[in-house]
Write a protein that holds these residues in place. Structure first.
Motif: not given
Length: 188
Positions: A101-110, A112-114, A119-126
């Motif tokens: 569960y802890k690893h899945s939460l960490k993975l979800l956070n990673v 999410d950040k990714c 999305q930020k990179n795509e917005e910047e490219e746009e």
């Protein structure tokens, strides 16, 4: 006197007084355990020979009872061991689930950040693409203006050239006319 000393040497005067006051101490030849339902350890032995006089059936029953108790104890130990191993297994499973569960939460956070970074990179490219499109459109407008100005200039130059050609033709005609008139005057 020596016999009295020997008698008193084994006994202590203080302990004798305690024995007199203590109601639980032995008062005679009676068996202390007899009142509590306990028997002597060699009760079933022949008093004179010291040999065990139990019957073989009694011994077999005793051994069977003992075997049954051992089997019950063994079964109880197995059950306890089984329960203990089940508890340990369950504890390990819970620990593994918590870790997962802890690893899945960490993975979800990673993840999410990714995703947000992507999305930020795509917005910047746009934005950059939009800026490039705007720059390209501006350049196209400038190029169009430049071409339209050049066309206008070319038209104006063409008109000027045509006018120049007309003026030169007129001048040539005039020059020929003047020159022809002068030639005629010299000829005459």
């Amino acid at each position: 006197m020596a016999s009295q000393d020997k008698e008193q040497a084994g006994k202590d005067q203080i302990s004798d007084e305690r024995e007199e006051r203590n109601p639980f101490t032995e008062t005679g030849k009676e068996d202390v355990t007899a009142g509590h339902g306990e028997t002597e350890p060699f009760a079933e032995t022949h008093e004179h020979k010291g040999v065990d006089t139990k019957k073989p059936e009694d011994i077999a029953e005793g051994l069977a009872a003992k075997r049954k108790r051992i089997e019950m104890d063994t079964e109880a130990r197995r059950k306890a061991k089984k329960k203990k191993s089940k508890r340990a297994l369950r504890k390990k499973q819970l620990k593994k689930q918590k870790r997962d569960y802890k690893h899945s939460l960490k993975l979800l956070n990673v993840l999410d950040k990714c995703i947000t970074d992507e999305q930020k990179n795509e917005e910047e490219e746009e934005r950059e693409e939009e800026e490039l499109i705007k720059i390209f459109q501006e350049q196209q407008k400038r190029w169009y203006r430049y071409r339209s100005l050049r066309r206008e200039r070319l038209r104006a130059m063409k008109l000027l050239r045509e006018q120049f050609v007309k003026v030169i033709k007129k001048f040539e005609d005039y020059y020929r006319g003047v020159f022809y008139d002068e030639d005629n005057e010299f000829d005459n």
